[in-house]
Motif scaffolding. Sequence first.
Motif, short mmCIF file in Angstrom:
data_model
loop_
_atom_site.label_atom_id
_atom_site.label_comp_id
_atom_site.label_asym_id
_atom_site.label_seq_id
_atom_site.Cartn_x
_atom_site.Cartn_y
_atom_site.Cartn_z
N MET A 98 -16.39 68.59 -16.74
CA MET A 98 -17.79 68.12 -16.78
C MET A 98 -17.87 66.80 -16.03
O MET A 98 -17.21 65.84 -16.37
CB MET A 98 -18.22 67.93 -18.25
N ASP A 99 -18.67 66.75 -14.94
CA ASP A 99 -18.71 65.54 -14.14
C ASP A 99 -19.55 64.46 -14.81
O ASP A 99 -20.24 64.69 -15.80
CB ASP A 99 -19.19 65.83 -12.72
N GLN A 100 -19.48 63.25 -14.23
CA GLN A 100 -20.13 62.10 -14.87
C GLN A 100 -21.63 62.29 -15.01
O GLN A 100 -22.21 61.99 -16.04
CB GLN A 100 -19.84 60.84 -14.06
N GLU A 101 -22.29 62.82 -13.96
CA GLU A 101 -23.74 63.00 -14.01
C GLU A 101 -24.13 63.91 -15.15
O GLU A 101 -25.02 63.61 -15.95
CB GLU A 101 -24.26 63.58 -12.69
N LEU A 102 -23.46 65.07 -15.23
CA LEU A 102 -23.78 66.04 -16.27
C LEU A 102 -23.50 65.47 -17.64
O LEU A 102 -24.29 65.64 -18.57
CB LEU A 102 -22.97 67.32 -16.03
N MET A 103 -22.37 64.77 -17.78
CA MET A 103 -22.02 64.20 -19.08
C MET A 103 -23.08 63.21 -19.54
O MET A 103 -23.55 63.26 -20.67
CB MET A 103 -20.65 63.53 -19.01
N LEU A 104 -23.49 62.28 -18.67
CA LEU A 104 -24.49 61.28 -19.05
C LEU A 104 -25.83 61.93 -19.35
O LEU A 104 -26.53 61.53 -20.27
CB LEU A 104 -24.62 60.23 -17.95
N ASP A 105 -26.19 62.93 -18.57
CA ASP A 105 -27.45 63.64 -18.80
C ASP A 105 -27.44 64.31 -20.15
O ASP A 105 -28.47 64.37 -20.84
CB ASP A 105 -27.66 64.67 -17.68
N GLN A 106 -26.30 64.83 -20.59
CA GLN A 106 -26.20 65.49 -21.88
C GLN A 106 -26.03 64.49 -23.02
O GLN A 106 -26.51 64.71 -24.13
CB GLN A 106 -25.05 66.49 -21.88
N MET A 107 -25.33 63.39 -22.73
CA MET A 107 -25.13 62.38 -23.76
C MET A 107 -26.43 61.69 -24.12
O MET A 107 -26.76 61.52 -25.30
CB MET A 107 -24.10 61.33 -23.28
N GLN A 108 -27.15 61.26 -23.11
CA GLN A 108 -28.37 60.46 -23.32
C GLN A 108 -29.46 60.94 -22.35
O GLN A 108 -29.80 60.24 -21.40
CB GLN A 108 -28.07 58.98 -23.12
N PRO A 109 -30.02 62.11 -22.57
CA PRO A 109 -30.98 62.66 -21.60
C PRO A 109 -32.22 61.79 -21.41
O PRO A 109 -32.72 61.66 -20.29
CB PRO A 109 -31.34 64.03 -22.19
N ILE A 110 -32.72 61.17 -22.46
CA ILE A 110 -33.94 60.36 -22.35
C ILE A 110 -33.68 59.11 -21.52
O ILE A 110 -34.42 58.79 -20.57
CB ILE A 110 -34.48 59.98 -23.75
N VAL A 111 -32.61 58.38 -21.85
CA VAL A 111 -32.26 57.16 -21.10
C VAL A 111 -31.93 57.51 -19.66
O VAL A 111 -32.36 56.83 -18.71
CB VAL A 111 -31.08 56.43 -21.77
N TYR A 112 -31.16 58.57 -19.47
CA TYR A 112 -30.75 58.99 -18.13
C TYR A 112 -31.97 59.25 -17.26
O TYR A 112 -32.08 58.75 -16.13
CB TYR A 112 -29.89 60.24 -18.24
N GLN A 113 -32.92 60.04 -17.76
CA GLN A 113 -34.10 60.38 -16.98
C GLN A 113 -34.98 59.16 -16.73
O GLN A 113 -35.55 59.00 -15.64
CB GLN A 113 -34.90 61.48 -17.69
N GLN A 114 -35.08 58.29 -17.72
CA GLN A 114 -35.90 57.09 -17.56
C GLN A 114 -35.33 56.19 -16.46
O GLN A 114 -36.07 55.69 -15.60
CB GLN A 114 -35.98 56.33 -18.88
N LEU A 115 -34.02 55.97 -16.48
CA LEU A 115 -33.39 55.12 -15.46
C LEU A 115 -33.44 55.79 -14.08
O LEU A 115 -33.65 55.11 -13.07
CB LEU A 115 -31.95 54.80 -15.85
N GLN A 116 -33.27 57.10 -14.07
CA GLN A 116 -33.32 57.80 -12.79
C GLN A 116 -34.71 57.67 -12.15
O GLN A 116 -34.84 57.41 -10.95
CB GLN A 116 -32.96 59.28 -12.99
N ARG A 117 -35.76 57.82 -12.97
CA ARG A 117 -37.13 57.66 -12.43
C ARG A 117 -37.35 56.23 -11.95
O ARG A 117 -37.99 56.01 -10.91
CB ARG A 117 -38.15 58.04 -13.51
#
Length: 317
Positions: free
Chosen positions: A1-20
């Motif tokens: 599981m690569d870093q992007e996928l792991m972070l997206d699954q670990m903290q999907p709300i924070v991940y999407q907010q920072l990505q936007r």
Amino acid sequence: MDQELMLDQMQPIVYQQLQRSFEHERLAHAYLFEGEKGTGKHEMGIWLAQHLFCTNQNDYLPCGVCNNCQRILAQEHPDVLSIKPEGQTIKVDQMRRLQVEFSRSGYESRRKVFLIQEAEKMNRSAANSLLKFLEEPSGDFLTILETDSIGRILPTIQSRCQILHFQALPREVLIHKLQQAQIPLEKAKLLAFLTNSFVKAVEISQNEWFNDAKDSIRQWFVYLQKNDTQAFIYVQKKLIRIYKEKSQQVTGLSILLFYYQEALQKSLVAENSSKVYRINQTIERILLAEQKLRSNVSFQAVAEQFVLQTIYGQNSM
């Protein structure tokens, strides 16, 4: 599981907010990552730093493999600095050294990223030094504070940061992380049942008492599944010698509950309706036993009654 996928699954709300925020060039100058230990706060900070320095981005995402991404991951990039407590606190001298870096432009670009781990451990002088910088930021800096105790961060610091809350890890993600830490699958599943904190799970897994206790409950479960009267004798012969404290006794019942939940899932998959019914009854008894234990009924009495009810359907108390 690569870093992007792991972070997206670990903290999907924070991940999407920072990505936007990154895509729309609306990153704050200071973030406060708040949540339990092991929920991915530091990993997210590293990922955000990679975002800013990656030389091979694809769809606004860091590649993770370029020279900058690799150096940041290895804590070797000169413009990404991380500090954590020396001993029990983050001291003012540490913050002053950081302020010297604040006053300089980046070595390889105009940017600098500062990661402050366990930020709640700043002593008052260190916190005031940081506050002064946050009040009068200069240059192209990003500061990320990490804490699992937001109540110990000065309100004046909180007010100058964008606060992002890190949720407890999803069970499957936690199990995967524990397996990456060389913990066998069945044990990882049990630990993820007992806690949603990666750090706590690892601590439990290394506890000698827990490993003995886990095995003893597993044996008790085997007796109970077979309706073996040894389950009753086992309470006095083994369990009361291992589970001496109330917290240990509650943990023991939680471990037993885990094994029955696992058995329930297998019975549901096999569509064995009679077994599903019996297991559901037993799970209800475990929950009732836990209530009695918390009401100060003795562990031996609770465990023995549970055995009688499970094997014979008796109500002896």
